[in-house]
Design a protein around this motif. Structure first.
Motif, PDB file in Angstrom:
ATOM      1  N   ASN A  70       0.716  -1.170  -0.179  1.00 26.96           N
ATOM      2  CA  ASN A  70       0.099   0.079  -0.057  1.00 26.96           C
ATOM      3  C   ASN A  70       0.744   1.245   0.050  1.00 26.96           C
ATOM      4  O   ASN A  70       0.285   2.195   0.155  1.00 26.96           O
ATOM      5  CB  ASN A  70      -1.053   0.057   1.225  1.00 26.96           C
ATOM      6  N   ILE A  71       2.148   1.217  -0.367  1.00 21.04           N
ATOM      7  CA  ILE A  71       3.054   2.207  -0.615  1.00 21.04           C
ATOM      8  C   ILE A  71       3.682   2.192  -1.585  1.00 21.04           C
ATOM      9  O   ILE A  71       4.213   1.136  -2.017  1.00 21.04           O
ATOM     10  CB  ILE A  71       4.025   2.372   0.734  1.00 21.04           C
ATOM     11  N   VAL A 112     -14.412   3.434   3.766  1.00 20.00           N
ATOM     12  CA  VAL A 112     -14.007   2.439   4.885  1.00 20.00           C
ATOM     13  C   VAL A 112     -12.688   1.687   4.203  1.00 20.00           C
ATOM     14  O   VAL A 112     -11.691   1.205   4.820  1.00 20.00           O
ATOM     15  CB  VAL A 112     -14.980   1.671   5.617  1.00 20.00           C
ATOM     16  N   SER A 113     -13.096   1.240   3.052  1.00 22.55           N
ATOM     17  CA  SER A 113     -12.340   0.219   2.471  1.00 22.55           C
ATOM     18  C   SER A 113     -10.803   1.053   2.121  1.00 22.55           C
ATOM     19  O   SER A 113      -9.814   0.342   2.369  1.00 22.55           O
ATOM     20  CB  SER A 113     -12.912  -0.246   0.902  1.00 22.55           C
ATOM     21  N   ALA A 114     -10.839   2.145   1.757  1.00 18.65           N
ATOM     22  CA  ALA A 114      -9.403   3.064   1.675  1.00 18.65           C
ATOM     23  C   ALA A 114      -8.844   3.267   2.823  1.00 18.65           C
ATOM     24  O   ALA A 114      -7.652   3.141   3.008  1.00 18.65           O
ATOM     25  CB  ALA A 114      -9.868   4.448   1.006  1.00 18.65           C
ATOM     26  N   ALA A 115      -9.762   3.558   3.926  1.00 11.36           N
ATOM     27  CA  ALA A 115      -9.073   3.878   5.201  1.00 11.36           C
ATOM     28  C   ALA A 115      -8.498   2.435   5.757  1.00 11.36           C
ATOM     29  O   ALA A 115      -7.335   2.813   6.147  1.00 11.36           O
ATOM     30  CB  ALA A 115     -10.026   4.296   6.225  1.00 11.36           C
ATOM     31  N   ILE A 116      -8.845   1.439   5.498  1.00 13.58           N
ATOM     32  CA  ILE A 116      -8.306   0.037   5.968  1.00 13.58           C
ATOM     33  C   ILE A 116      -6.910  -0.041   5.304  1.00 13.58           C
ATOM     34  O   ILE A 116      -5.994  -0.291   6.111  1.00 13.58           O
ATOM     35  CB  ILE A 116      -9.045  -0.881   5.886  1.00 13.58           C
ATOM     36  N   GLN A 117      -6.865   0.335   4.255  1.00 13.60           N
ATOM     37  CA  GLN A 117      -5.629   0.288   3.453  1.00 13.60           C
ATOM     38  C   GLN A 117      -4.450   1.296   3.772  1.00 13.60           C
ATOM     39  O   GLN A 117      -3.221   0.933   3.885  1.00 13.60           O
ATOM     40  CB  GLN A 117      -5.749  -0.019   1.876  1.00 13.60           C
ATOM     41  N   VAL A 118      -5.190   2.507   3.898  1.00 13.63           N
ATOM     42  CA  VAL A 118      -4.090   3.420   4.396  1.00 13.63           C
ATOM     43  C   VAL A 118      -3.469   3.038   5.824  1.00 13.63           C
ATOM     44  O   VAL A 118      -2.448   3.516   6.350  1.00 13.63           O
ATOM     45  CB  VAL A 118      -4.811   4.790   4.480  1.00 13.63           C
ATOM     46  N   CYS A 119      -4.463   2.616   6.880  1.00 11.81           N
ATOM     47  CA  CYS A 119      -3.947   2.250   8.018  1.00 11.81           C
ATOM     48  C   CYS A 119      -2.817   1.147   8.014  1.00 11.81           C
ATOM     49  O   CYS A 119      -1.855   1.300   8.662  1.00 11.81           O
ATOM     50  CB  CYS A 119      -5.221   1.594   8.874  1.00 11.81           C
ATOM     51  N   GLN A 120      -3.005   0.300   6.815  1.00 11.13           N
ATOM     52  CA  GLN A 120      -1.929  -0.869   6.756  1.00 11.13           C
ATOM     53  C   GLN A 120      -0.520  -0.117   6.240  1.00 11.13           C
ATOM     54  O   GLN A 120       0.616  -0.290   6.887  1.00 11.13           O
ATOM     55  CB  GLN A 120      -2.215  -1.702   5.869  1.00 11.13           C
ATOM     56  N   ALA A 121      -0.629   0.899   5.254  1.00 10.66           N
ATOM     57  CA  ALA A 121       0.523   1.393   5.034  1.00 10.66           C
ATOM     58  C   ALA A 121       1.183   2.367   6.139  1.00 10.66           C
ATOM     59  O   ALA A 121       2.331   2.424   6.340  1.00 10.66           O
ATOM     60  CB  ALA A 121       0.094   2.436   3.809  1.00 10.66           C
ATOM     61  N   LEU A 122       0.416   3.008   6.809  1.00 10.17           N
ATOM     62  CA  LEU A 122       0.796   3.955   7.949  1.00 10.17           C
ATOM     63  C   LEU A 122       1.481   2.944   9.058  1.00 10.17           C
ATOM     64  O   LEU A 122       2.436   3.486   9.625  1.00 10.17           O
ATOM     65  CB  LEU A 122      -0.190   4.614   8.553  1.00 10.17           C
ATOM     66  N   HIS A 124       3.016   0.357   8.618  1.00 14.50           N
ATOM     67  CA  HIS A 124       4.408  -0.205   8.115  1.00 14.50           C
ATOM     68  C   HIS A 124       5.315   1.189   8.109  1.00 14.50           C
ATOM     69  O   HIS A 124       6.507   1.027   8.543  1.00 14.50           O
ATOM     70  CB  HIS A 124       4.269  -0.651   6.890  1.00 14.50           C
ATOM     71  N   ALA A 125       4.738   2.372   7.850  1.00 17.64           N
ATOM     72  CA  ALA A 125       5.869   3.285   7.914  1.00 17.64           C
ATOM     73  C   ALA A 125       6.000   3.579   9.386  1.00 17.64           C
ATOM     74  O   ALA A 125       7.276   3.928   9.643  1.00 17.64           O
ATOM     75  CB  ALA A 125       4.980   4.729   7.332  1.00 17.64           C
ATOM     76  N   HIS A 126       5.201   3.788  10.218  1.00 19.88           N
ATOM     77  CA  HIS A 126       5.314   3.981  11.638  1.00 19.88           C
ATOM     78  C   HIS A 126       6.457   2.915  12.210  1.00 19.88           C
ATOM     79  O   HIS A 126       7.181   3.412  13.054  1.00 19.88           O
ATOM     80  CB  HIS A 126       4.178   4.050  12.429  1.00 19.88           C
ATOM     81  N   ASP A 127       6.184   1.588  11.934  1.00 19.38           N
ATOM     82  CA  ASP A 127       7.101   0.547  12.579  1.00 19.38           C
ATOM     83  C   ASP A 127       8.485   1.072  11.869  1.00 19.38           C
ATOM     84  O   ASP A 127       9.531   0.226  12.585  1.00 19.38           O
ATOM     85  CB  ASP A 127       6.524  -0.748  12.189  1.00 19.38           C
ATOM     86  N   ARG A 261      -6.966   9.978  20.718  1.00 19.10           N
ATOM     87  CA  ARG A 261      -7.088   9.577  19.473  1.00 19.10           C
ATOM     88  C   ARG A 261      -6.615   8.140  19.705  1.00 19.10           C
ATOM     89  O   ARG A 261      -6.032   7.563  20.625  1.00 19.10           O
ATOM     90  CB  ARG A 261      -6.006  10.050  18.373  1.00 19.10           C
ATOM     91  N   PRO A 262      -7.058   7.275  18.645  1.00 19.11           N
ATOM     92  CA  PRO A 262      -6.519   6.143  18.843  1.00 19.11           C
ATOM     93  C   PRO A 262      -5.019   5.696  19.033  1.00 19.11           C
ATOM     94  O   PRO A 262      -4.343   6.694  18.195  1.00 19.11           O
ATOM     95  CB  PRO A 262      -6.937   5.318  17.416  1.00 19.11           C
ATOM     96  N   PRO A 263      -4.391   4.712  19.716  1.00 23.89           N
ATOM     97  CA  PRO A 263      -3.177   4.647  20.017  1.00 23.89           C
ATOM     98  C   PRO A 263      -2.121   4.488  18.796  1.00 23.89           C
ATOM     99  O   PRO A 263      -0.982   4.983  18.979  1.00 23.89           O
ATOM    100  CB  PRO A 263      -2.967   3.494  20.847  1.00 23.89           C
ATOM    101  N   ASP A 264      -2.756   3.661  17.865  1.00 20.63           N
ATOM    102  CA  ASP A 264      -1.740   3.554  16.759  1.00 20.63           C
ATOM    103  C   ASP A 264      -2.740   3.100  15.294  1.00 20.63           C
ATOM    104  O   ASP A 264      -3.995   2.871  15.511  1.00 20.63           O
ATOM    105  CB  ASP A 264      -0.737   2.551  16.901  1.00 20.63           C
ATOM    106  N   ALA A 265      -2.045   2.869  14.305  1.00 21.20           N
ATOM    107  CA  ALA A 265      -2.881   2.595  13.164  1.00 21.20           C
ATOM    108  C   ALA A 265      -3.350   1.282  12.989  1.00 21.20           C
ATOM    109  O   ALA A 265      -4.400   0.954  12.497  1.00 21.20           O
ATOM    110  CB  ALA A 265      -1.767   2.815  11.854  1.00 21.20           C
ATOM    111  N   ALA A 266      -2.642   0.168  13.888  1.00 18.37           N
ATOM    112  CA  ALA A 266      -3.054  -1.196  13.769  1.00 18.37           C
ATOM    113  C   ALA A 266      -4.480  -1.153  14.430  1.00 18.37           C
ATOM    114  O   ALA A 266      -5.478  -2.028  14.185  1.00 18.37           O
ATOM    115  CB  ALA A 266      -2.075  -1.868  14.540  1.00 18.37           C
ATOM    116  N   VAL A 267      -4.594  -0.458  15.851  1.00 19.60           N
ATOM    117  CA  VAL A 267      -5.757  -0.518  16.376  1.00 19.60           C
ATOM    118  C   VAL A 267      -7.026   0.243  15.663  1.00 19.60           C
ATOM    119  O   VAL A 267      -8.132  -0.434  15.627  1.00 19.60           O
ATOM    120  CB  VAL A 267      -5.819   0.266  17.770  1.00 19.60           C
ATOM    121  N   LEU A 268      -6.617   1.273  14.926  1.00 20.96           N
ATOM    122  CA  LEU A 268      -7.827   1.955  14.114  1.00 20.96           C
ATOM    123  C   LEU A 268      -8.057   1.086  13.012  1.00 20.96           C
ATOM    124  O   LEU A 268      -9.287   0.774  12.569  1.00 20.96           O
ATOM    125  CB  LEU A 268      -7.040   3.115  13.481  1.00 20.96           C
TER     126      LEU A 268
END
Length: 534
Positions: A70-71, A112-122, A124-127, A261-268
């Motif tokens: 997703n990046i 929602v479909s787009a947001a789920i994929q952006v969360c996966q990308a974020l 990975h980037a944050h990790d 806010r939510p603690p991280d992208a994985a939780v979101l």
């Protein structure tokens, strides 16, 4: 540049052109199979400008660290005849800004479909220690290829201003970086971004796609203030069919305090996936219920006795006559003469009350309630009419002070609109204003160098034409140009007058802080010495 070879890649056509350079479509063949890529090339005129080159190299550095579906992937980078470039994955399709501008608000299921994929990308980037810092719809590319149970694929791009943990940062402390419509409150305050800063920006993006406009609109400086203190319009008021769970998620993402806010992208991501499963199940159940009801209705229709057209017409006419004659209980109540007369008298009284001239006391009280938050409106709608209608009012001196406050607020608003320095609307604007700051500091040669580079780099870019023209105008002015006269020093003298007033009120500590702050601001400006001595 078309036909130029960069290693095994050949540039075939131009995809887009902007202030920093061009993006080309490139092709090559591997084992007889054609492969496409996007090539981003930095303008030659900007190669010697540290700000542009450092941003370009930062994006290459960040993309090398990341490898996620997703990046957008980096293939390679290099320099061709003095021109920096990098080659990245080509994503056919468009971005989400083009989508919502063309279609208006997008269906919530698509968002929602787009947001789920952006969360996966974020995630990975944050990790990998990378914060994007500039999440917005135009940086989300959409391909129609399905991926991991989603009907399309989202690719996150443009890491040019990303923040890398423990890395060498390209902005100084207190600098504001990001796009004003989607910037987090902490970034708007000049603070260091965190993972949750990206989540706030994602919340602003989701709001934009669901509604068809960002949560806040206005001038850049106004937007910074609104992100820190403003309240957006509720989603459920603008999108009635939005699931309550999705509105709750967006509201949590747009909290002013990062800790809320939510603690991280994985939780979101997990919350969005749970919402998606719930809504898919509900939609499936509703579909089955409708189909079952249709089958039942069809069976009952077969068993119903046949009614002739004359009987059916007589029945309908009889029902209409009864309804017209008697109506329902609510209609009979409002048709009662006493009720009608009461409603008429109440309406007349309400109209008379609304148009009855306000008394001196009422005008004063209404203006007083508004003056702290909006002195201009308080003066124009209440205090000015009060003075005109009651010129002999004993409050005249006090009202004159409110008039002065309204004028000062108007001047401040105009200065804010004119400045627009905190968040540049474009790269060209930022460098034009950088030249202004350098010349005001007495660094005329450096300012002129910036403006010449700006003109050379952006002269063919339509969106930057106004800043190019202004830069050319500045270059035509005398080299010893500087701000002179009372206009420049008016706010400084007002600050000094405030310090003197504080001393008279018995608050020398506050007065000293104002004077010390002015000395710090004008430490290197010899022209300010005489003014500060006043």
């Amino acid at each position: 540049m078309i036909g130029t070879r960069l290693g095994s890649w050949v540039l075939s056509r131009e995809l887009g052109r902007g202030g920093m350079g061009c993006v080309y479509l490139a092709r090559r063949e591997i084992a007889g199979e054609p492969q496409l890529a996007a090539v981003k090339m930095l303008s030659v005129a900007l190669t010697h400008e540290p700000g542009f080159l450092q941003r370009f190299q930062r994006e290459i550095e960040v993309l090398r660290k990341l490898d996620h579906p997703n990046i957008v992937r980096l293939y390679e980078s290099g320099i061709h005849e003095g021109q920096h470039y990098y080659i990245m994955e080509y994503v056919g399709g468009s971005n989400f800004e083009a989508a919502y501008r063309a279609r208006g608000r997008l269906p919530w299921s698509e968002v929602v479909s787009a947001a789920i994929q952006v969360c996966q990308a974020l995630k990975h980037a944050h990790d990998h220690g990378v914060i994007h810092r500039d999440l917005k719809p135009s940086n989300l590319l959409r391909a129609d290829t399905p991926m991991a149970g989603q009907p399309f694929t989202v690719k996150l791009t443009d890491f040019g201003i990303a923040w890398v943990f423990a890395g060498e940062h390209m902005t100084r402390t207190g600098a504001i970086v990001g796009t004003a419509e989607y910037i987090s409150p902490e970034q708007a305050a000049g603070k260091s971004p965190t993972r949750r800063s990206d989540l706030y920006s994602l919340g602003a993006v989701l709001y934009t796609l669901l509604v068809g406009r960002p949560p806040f609109e206005g001038e850049p400086l106004d937007l910074l203030h609104k992100h820190r203190y403003g309240q957006y319009e509720r989603l459920s008021r603008l999108v009635p069919d939005i699931p309550a769970g999705l509105e709750e998620i967006v509201d949590q993402l747009l909290q002013k305090e990062p800790d809320r806010r939510p603690p991280d992208a994985a939780v979101l991501q997990r919350r969005l996936e749970a919402l998606q499963r719930k809504m898919d199940y509900r939609t499936s159940a509703q579909t089955q219920e409708v189909l079952a009801r249709q089958d039942t209705d069809a069976g009952e229709e077969e068993r119903m006795p046949q009614i002739g057209p004359a009987t059916l017409a007589a029945t309908v006419i009889r029902e209409e006559l009864n309804q017209e004659k008697y109506g329902g209980p609510v209609r009979r109540f409002f048709n009662h003469p006493v009720v009608l007369l009461s409603l008429f008298l109440a309406t007349v009284a309400l109209i008379a009350w609304a148009f009855w001239p306000a008394s001196e006391q009422k005008l004063y009280e209404r203006g007083l309630a508004l003056v702290e938050s909006d002195p201009e409106t308080a003066w124009e709608e209440y205090f000015r009419p009060l003075l005109e209608k009651y010129p002999d009012t004993p409050r005249r001196a006090e009202l004159e002070q409110y008039r002065q406050r309204a004028e000062e607020a108007r001047e401040q608003r105009q200065e804010t609109r004119n400045a627009r320095l905190a968040t540049p609307a474009s790269e060209a604007q930022w460098f034009y204003q950088k030249g202004l700051r350098l010349r005001q500091e007495g660094k005329t040669a450096e300012a002129e160098k910036i403006w010449r580079a700006l003109v050379e780099a952006f002269k063919e870019v339509p969106s930057a034409s106004v800043w190019v023209k202004w830069a050319e105008d500045e270059l035509k002015k005398p080299s010893d140009w500087e701000l002179k006269g009372e206009k420049r020093w008016k706010p400084v003298r007002q600050a000094l007058e405030r310090a003197a007033s504080l001393e008279k009120e018995g608050n020398p500590e506050a007065a000293r802080k104002i004077r010390d702050a002015l000395r710090e601001l004008y430490r290197g400006d010899p022209t300010a010495r005489e003014v500060l001595k006043e």
